[in-house]
Design a protein around this motif. Structure first.
Motif, PDB file in Angstrom:
ATOM      1  N   LEU A   1       0.826  -1.204   0.000  1.00  0.00           N
ATOM      2  CA  LEU A   1       0.000   0.000   0.000  1.00  0.00           C
ATOM      3  C   LEU A   1       0.865   1.261   0.000  1.00  0.00           C
ATOM      4  O   LEU A   1       0.554   2.243  -0.680  1.00  0.00           O
ATOM      5  N   ALA A   2       1.964   1.229   0.766  1.00  0.00           N
ATOM      6  CA  ALA A   2       2.866   2.377   0.817  1.00  0.00           C
ATOM      7  C   ALA A   2       3.488   2.631  -0.554  1.00  0.00           C
ATOM      8  O   ALA A   2       3.605   3.782  -0.998  1.00  0.00           O
ATOM      9  N   ASN A   3       3.895   1.555  -1.227  1.00  0.00           N
ATOM     10  CA  ASN A   3       4.459   1.701  -2.574  1.00  0.00           C
ATOM     11  C   ASN A   3       3.415   2.208  -3.561  1.00  0.00           C
ATOM     12  O   ASN A   3       3.723   3.007  -4.459  1.00  0.00           O
ATOM     13  N   LYS A   4       2.191   1.760  -3.388  1.00  0.00           N
ATOM     14  CA  LYS A   4       1.093   2.256  -4.238  1.00  0.00           C
ATOM     15  C   LYS A   4       0.903   3.743  -4.027  1.00  0.00           C
ATOM     16  O   LYS A   4       0.680   4.503  -4.983  1.00  0.00           O
ATOM     17  N   ALA A   5       1.025   4.176  -2.774  1.00  0.00           N
ATOM     18  CA  ALA A   5       0.875   5.598  -2.453  1.00  0.00           C
ATOM     19  C   ALA A   5       1.986   6.423  -3.093  1.00  0.00           C
ATOM     20  O   ALA A   5       1.745   7.497  -3.647  1.00  0.00           O
ATOM     21  N   ILE A   6       3.224   5.920  -3.005  1.00  0.00           N
ATOM     22  CA  ILE A   6       4.373   6.634  -3.557  1.00  0.00           C
ATOM     23  C   ILE A   6       4.216   6.839  -5.058  1.00  0.00           C
ATOM     24  O   ILE A   6       4.582   7.882  -5.604  1.00  0.00           O
ATOM     25  N   ASN A   7       3.659   5.847  -5.731  1.00  0.00           N
ATOM     26  CA  ASN A   7       3.533   5.891  -7.187  1.00  0.00           C
ATOM     27  C   ASN A   7       2.195   6.446  -7.670  1.00  0.00           C
ATOM     28  O   ASN A   7       1.897   6.384  -8.861  1.00  0.00           O
ATOM     29  N   SER A   8       1.394   6.979  -6.749  1.00  0.00           N
ATOM     30  CA  SER A   8       0.098   7.526  -7.142  1.00  0.00           C
ATOM     31  C   SER A   8       0.259   8.929  -7.715  1.00  0.00           C
ATOM     32  O   SER A   8       1.315   9.564  -7.598  1.00  0.00           O
ATOM     33  N   ASN A   9      -0.791   9.421  -8.316  1.00  0.00           N
ATOM     34  CA  ASN A   9      -0.784  10.775  -8.870  1.00  0.00           C
ATOM     35  C   ASN A   9      -1.300  11.797  -7.871  1.00  0.00           C
ATOM     36  O   ASN A   9      -1.324  12.993  -8.158  1.00  0.00           O
ATOM     37  N   ASN A  10      -1.731  11.338  -6.711  1.00  0.00           N
ATOM     38  CA  ASN A  10      -2.294  12.227  -5.693  1.00  0.00           C
ATOM     39  C   ASN A  10      -1.308  12.389  -4.544  1.00  0.00           C
ATOM     40  O   ASN A  10      -1.538  11.910  -3.431  1.00  0.00           O
ATOM     41  N   LEU A  11      -0.192  13.063  -4.819  1.00  0.00           N
ATOM     42  CA  LEU A  11       0.829  13.256  -3.796  1.00  0.00           C
ATOM     43  C   LEU A  11       0.620  14.588  -3.097  1.00  0.00           C
ATOM     44  O   LEU A  11       0.535  15.630  -3.739  1.00  0.00           O
ATOM     45  N   LEU A  12       0.530  14.546  -1.779  1.00  0.00           N
ATOM     46  CA  LEU A  12       0.319  15.757  -0.991  1.00  0.00           C
ATOM     47  C   LEU A  12       1.651  16.371  -0.577  1.00  0.00           C
ATOM     48  O   LEU A  12       2.710  15.741  -0.700  1.00  0.00           O
ATOM     49  N   GLU A  13       1.605  17.574  -0.071  1.00  0.00           N
ATOM     50  CA  GLU A  13       2.790  18.217   0.486  1.00  0.00           C
ATOM     51  C   GLU A  13       2.900  17.862   1.960  1.00  0.00           C
ATOM     52  O   GLU A  13       1.942  17.993   2.719  1.00  0.00           O
ATOM     53  N   ASP A  14       4.050  17.382   2.366  1.00  0.00           N
ATOM     54  CA  ASP A  14       4.307  17.131   3.783  1.00  0.00           C
ATOM     55  C   ASP A  14       4.744  18.464   4.388  1.00  0.00           C
ATOM     56  O   ASP A  14       5.924  18.804   4.394  1.00  0.00           O
ATOM     57  N   VAL A  15       3.778  19.216   4.885  1.00  0.00           N
ATOM     58  CA  VAL A  15       4.045  20.583   5.310  1.00  0.00           C
ATOM     59  C   VAL A  15       4.989  20.652   6.512  1.00  0.00           C
ATOM     60  O   VAL A  15       5.619  21.680   6.759  1.00  0.00           O
ATOM     61  N   GLY A  16       5.113  19.569   7.246  1.00  0.00           N
ATOM     62  CA  GLY A  16       5.991  19.578   8.407  1.00  0.00           C
ATOM     63  C   GLY A  16       7.423  19.210   8.102  1.00  0.00           C
ATOM     64  O   GLY A  16       8.313  19.383   8.949  1.00  0.00           O
ATOM     65  N   TYR A  17       7.677  18.711   6.884  1.00  0.00           N
ATOM     66  CA  TYR A  17       9.031  18.294   6.530  1.00  0.00           C
ATOM     67  C   TYR A  17       9.900  19.499   6.223  1.00  0.00           C
ATOM     68  O   TYR A  17       9.499  20.398   5.480  1.00  0.00           O
ATOM     69  N   GLU A  18      11.095  19.505   6.806  1.00  0.00           N
ATOM     70  CA  GLU A  18      12.052  20.571   6.573  1.00  0.00           C
ATOM     71  C   GLU A  18      13.312  19.969   5.966  1.00  0.00           C
ATOM     72  O   GLU A  18      13.912  19.069   6.561  1.00  0.00           O
ATOM     73  N   PRO A  19      13.731  20.443   4.791  1.00  0.00           N
ATOM     74  CA  PRO A  19      14.914  19.874   4.143  1.00  0.00           C
ATOM     75  C   PRO A  19      16.152  19.839   5.030  1.00  0.00           C
ATOM     76  O   PRO A  19      16.997  18.979   4.886  1.00  0.00           O
ATOM     77  N   SER A  20      16.246  20.765   5.985  1.00  0.00           N
ATOM     78  CA  SER A  20      17.408  20.773   6.863  1.00  0.00           C
ATOM     79  C   SER A  20      17.452  19.543   7.752  1.00  0.00           C
ATOM     80  O   SER A  20      18.472  19.229   8.342  1.00  0.00           O
ATOM     81  N   ASP A  21      16.312  18.819   7.853  1.00  0.00           N
ATOM     82  CA  ASP A  21      16.269  17.610   8.666  1.00  0.00           C
ATOM     83  C   ASP A  21      17.036  16.463   8.007  1.00  0.00           C
ATOM     84  O   ASP A  21      17.368  15.482   8.656  1.00  0.00           O
TER      85      ASP A  21
END
Length: 244
Positions: free
Chosen positions: A142-162
């Motif tokens: 299911l996780a792999n299906k999510a990664i390859n879906s066309n409905n990708l959301l923004e992870d607003v809490g993710y910070e590239p500096s992490d």
């Protein structure tokens, strides 16, 4: 009937990941009650393995409409140890500092998880990933299906500096950087696919108020999109000249 007998017994299975890490990510969740089960999954544009592991458990618990006895099953020691060993609670008491000068990574999700588990009676169980566990294998799909879906959301809490912090954080002994074969300069071979890495400069880099350093650039594998943060790109944030 005693009150405790009226509380439903739920099984929650969860798995998550990012490809590459950091990169596109997703989680898969299965909720099981009295032999019936429901499946959920969601993908994100840019995130990390650990954030997806946390978010999967949080999402699953958020689906429960009443106080429940919940058995959580995940192959993430990061999630299990963070709760069962009391690390997340300790970080919260320390204003989300893991050490004196080191903030806890993913504090936004840890706080969400602590808040929601307080509403239920929950037991966390670690299962070995990719070892034939039926529900864990399904959550991985299911996780792999999510990664390859066309409905990708923004992870607003993710910070590239992490990125650098998460890879070098030895608290959980999960994603240590090996000392040999470090990626240090343009042209070095990607540790994942052996393609020569290139230099990339972030656009519209925002410096947060409490940030002490940032990375002027990073090295990127053009083939598998794995990012490498290097010390030579690390820059200190100038201290403001306060008059008062």
């Amino acid at each position: 009937m005693p009150e405790w007998e009226e509380i439903p017994n739920i099984e929650l299975y969860s798995d998550g990941g990012a490809e590459p890490n950091p990169g596109k990510g997703g989680f898969g969740v299965i909720l099981s009650y009295k032999g019936r089960s429901k499946e959920f999954y969601q993908g994100y544009q840019l995130t990390t393995n650990n954030r997806m592991e946390l978010m999967g458990v949080i999402f699953g618990l958020e689906q429960l409409k009443t106080k429940s006895n919940v058995e959580v099953y995940t192959d993430s020691k990061y999630v299990v140890n963070g709760i069962t060993k009391g690390w997340a609670e300790k970080w919260k008491k320390n204003n989300w500092y893991r050490k004196k000068n080191a903030k806890a990574v993913n504090s936004d999700l840890w706080e969400q998880l602590l808040n929601i588990i307080a509403k239920h009676q929950i037991n966390f169980n670690w299962v070995k990933g990719h070892d034939g566990h039926k529900e864990n294998e399904k959550c991985d799909q299911l996780a792999n299906k999510a990664i390859n879906s066309n409905n990708l959301l923004e992870d607003v809490g993710y910070e590239p500096s992490d990125t650098f912090d998460e890879q070098s954080d030895n608290t959980f002994n999960e994603t240590k950087i090996k000392s040999k074969n470090k990626i240090l300069k343009i042209g070095d071979s990607c540790r994942k696919c052996h393609t020569a890495v290139i230099k990339k400069t972030p656009k519209n880099k925002k410096i947060k108020q409490d940030q002490t350093y940032y990375f002027e650039y990073y090295l990127l594998c053009p083939a598998c999109k794995t990012m490498y943060m290097v010390e030579e790109a690390k820059r200190q944030v100038p201290k403001p000249n306060n008059l008062f």
